[in-house]
Design a protein around this motif. Sequence first.
Motif, mmCIF file in Angstrom:
data_model
loop_
_atom_site.group_PDB
_atom_site.id
_atom_site.type_symbol
_atom_site.label_atom_id
_atom_site.label_comp_id
_atom_site.label_asym_id
_atom_site.label_seq_id
_atom_site.Cartn_x
_atom_site.Cartn_y
_atom_site.Cartn_z
ATOM 1 N N ILE B 308 40.518 47.291 54.597
ATOM 2 C CA ILE B 308 41.438 47.347 55.742
ATOM 3 C C ILE B 308 42.783 46.688 55.400
ATOM 4 O O ILE B 308 43.592 46.416 56.284
ATOM 5 C CB ILE B 308 40.833 46.713 57.016
ATOM 6 C CG1 ILE B 308 40.448 45.252 56.782
ATOM 7 C CG2 ILE B 308 39.634 47.527 57.507
ATOM 8 C CD1 ILE B 308 40.042 44.501 58.059
ATOM 9 N N CYS B 313 41.693 39.042 49.724
ATOM 10 C CA CYS B 313 41.183 38.955 48.353
ATOM 11 C C CYS B 313 42.284 38.532 47.381
ATOM 12 O O CYS B 313 42.018 37.910 46.364
ATOM 13 C CB CYS B 313 40.534 40.268 47.925
ATOM 14 S SG CYS B 313 41.586 41.717 48.019
ATOM 15 N N PRO B 367 36.630 40.824 54.517
ATOM 16 C CA PRO B 367 36.095 40.990 55.869
ATOM 17 C C PRO B 367 35.186 42.205 56.024
ATOM 18 O O PRO B 367 34.430 42.290 56.991
ATOM 19 C CB PRO B 367 37.345 41.139 56.734
ATOM 20 C CG PRO B 367 38.396 41.636 55.816
ATOM 21 C CD PRO B 367 38.087 40.998 54.490
ATOM 22 N N ILE B 372 33.715 43.596 45.487
ATOM 23 C CA ILE B 372 34.856 43.757 44.579
ATOM 24 C C ILE B 372 34.538 43.337 43.142
ATOM 25 O O ILE B 372 34.787 44.084 42.200
ATOM 26 C CB ILE B 372 36.087 42.970 45.092
ATOM 27 C CG1 ILE B 372 36.413 43.376 46.537
ATOM 28 C CG2 ILE B 372 37.294 43.223 44.194
ATOM 29 C CD1 ILE B 372 37.533 42.565 47.165
HETATM 30 S S1 SF4 Z 1 39.810 41.333 51.330
HETATM 31 FE FE1 SF4 Z 1 38.719 43.284 51.514
HETATM 32 S S2 SF4 Z 1 39.696 44.299 53.233
HETATM 33 FE FE2 SF4 Z 1 41.075 42.654 52.633
HETATM 34 S S3 SF4 Z 1 42.511 43.612 51.188
HETATM 35 FE FE3 SF4 Z 1 40.869 42.760 49.958
HETATM 36 S S4 SF4 Z 1 39.382 44.430 49.741
HETATM 37 FE FE4 SF4 Z 1 40.760 44.993 51.407
#
Ligand code: SF4
Lengths: 246, 467
Positions: B308, B313, B367, B372
């Motif tokens: 989103i 991250c 979230p 990842i």
């Molecule tokens: S923390 Fe998750 S939702 Fe947010 S930018 Fe990174 S990958 Fe996307």
Amino acid sequence: MKIGLFIPCYVDQFYPKVGIATYQLLQKLGCDVHFPMGQTCCGQPMANSGYAHLTKGCDANFIANFSGFDYIVCPSGSCVLHVKDHLHDEKQEEKAAAIRNTVYELTEFITDVLKIDHIDGRFPYKVGMHVSCHGQRGLKLSQMSELNAPFFSKPEQLLHSIKDLDLISLTRKDECCGFGGTFCVTEEAVSVKMGQDRIKDHESHDVDYITGGDMSCLMHLDGILKRQKSRIKTIHIAEILNSLEN
Amino acid sequence: MSSEKTIPHSEAAAKFNKDVERVNWHDETLWFVRAKRDKSAHQIEDWELLRETASQIKFNVLSNIHDYLVEFEANAQRNGIIVHWAADAKEHNEIVHSIMAKHDVKQMVKSKSMLTEECHLNDYLAEKGIEVIDSDLGEYIVQLRKEPPSHIVLPAIHLKKEDVSETFHEHLGTEKGNFNPQYLTESARQSLRNTFLTRKVALTGVNFAVAETGEFVVCTNEGNADMGAHLADVHIACMGFEKLIPKREHLGVFLRLLARSATGQPITTFSSHFKKPRDGKEMHIVIVDNGRSTQLGREDFRNSLKCIRCGACMNTCPVYRRSGGHSYHNAVAGPIGSILAPNLDMSKNADLPFASTLCGSCTNVCPVKIDIHDQLYKWRQVLVKEGHTPKAKTIAMKTMATVLANPTVFNIAGKSGRFVMKNIPGMVNNKMNKWYDQREMPDVPEESFREWYKKNSRESKAKRDEQ
Ligand code: SF4
């Protein structure tokens, strides 16, 4: 309880004292410890570099050496995580699965299997604990700051029982030190910067020693400390836990 | 744009690290945001449940994307929105341009769209003689400097107020050496106000598109998207197809997660719902694929489409904080960018999945629970198999694999390695050795653990006693 001692390749070659401390500590705690002589490396350096398909030989060798033990114990969270997540062998998958389920990092073995939360040791110094990312977020040896959950730490619980040890609390509790396997050379600039920052956090708390459960992180930090001619020393947690002074 | 030569991440990051003060500042600023995120996220008791819920909703969307897109299109059309489909960046840019051409408009005001960065829309429109002004303050600053954004939420985070002052002095004629943020913001506002009042076409991004209602939501803190869209005759909204959510009631989950993860705010200042054009005005929506269906088809990497775009991250990533966003040479930088980019162009972005220590902080801060760091690991395997690694590394790895698979060879190699380090340190302590540049090599012990064990273990002692 028959225990296979898994000493990572670079610990075997460069940090025998960590292997010795682990071996002696486990014996003190009443374990029947064996070091299979044919062991080499878990294959993590290749796998993390994208060459997981080249680790078949390592896997087979690991299985040949470590099958048949009740538990496999290793003083390195990162290597344990690799074995847990990635040890496979098509020809002997059952044996591989058995190993994946019985391999433990040293401190979690002590707290979770031996159910010991107090170690008779003495270490009269100010100590900072660098939690390794693989140990913490991978093996869940301690709670990470990202999650909304109560704090716990298996290694710190043991350190707290050591007499006269002053365990400080870092500003960035669980920041990565920047070692990251081959990352430490392929991304040298960032790796070193991360290490320097990690050290600064310890320095600002005036520690005598930086300890941790992964010698690889400590090797990287130690390299920087020595270059900086710092008075701070690194020490593996096995060495502290094994430091009974009579 | 595979033809362009890109500077590898490690090299660009090394350059960024030359200015220690700037790196420290970059690191500390983003860490501050991460800490704010912790504080506000941890105030919600059900935070982890909320993350799981969001992840599941997105999983549902990705599993049924066709149906939701059809539903969304039908409802949007019913609302009077004109819906366009773009297979790739080129089509996206052409569609946007054709709308501009139809209205014979040469100027556009834009807000909150990383997708247009991904598609290089500004360059494309510039070639067609169309002037684009990015109206979000951060975007505006980097646009004046002819730089891409370095962060998806904080596009100018690599710049200090001194840099901004210099840029504004040059382009807006502000007082030289006046670093006062209040003054600088006000100057930008004055200059942008005129833009808002005169632009006929406004382009915005989309944070969430609701299939059930055919509406979309844009989240901003400055309200610029609203100013642009409300004053223009034509509103073009561009979205990657993964921005869909099934129902309006799901917004509650995402809006709570988005702002807290991004900046630690309970909610963004503006969460504007756009459902239909005002009387006599036009509203377009361009739904873009641009590699997304390929990613959807890669099982290991599918979850990356749940993103989103909160940027959490990046803020938590210890490597990003010390590399700067530009070192990732991709519209989306940081950990999420590193798993999205190889899908767009493997050879150009083969370095990015390696720009990580795999510490896992990104996965746990995300979230929507995207795995990842596991995907970074998996991309490495794919990139090696597809031949995107330097030959020397492959040779080294093959040698290593042979040595490590054989205990006897390993012992000999270990011994000789230690011998070399001890007796000819120059062999390893030299410029070719990247470890040694800023770190000392480990001291070499007399014997390995296994040599010690052979002499000192209980077993061998017992054996000796027998003899
Ligand atoms: S923390 Fe998750 S939702 Fe947010 S930018 Fe990174 S990958 Fe996307």
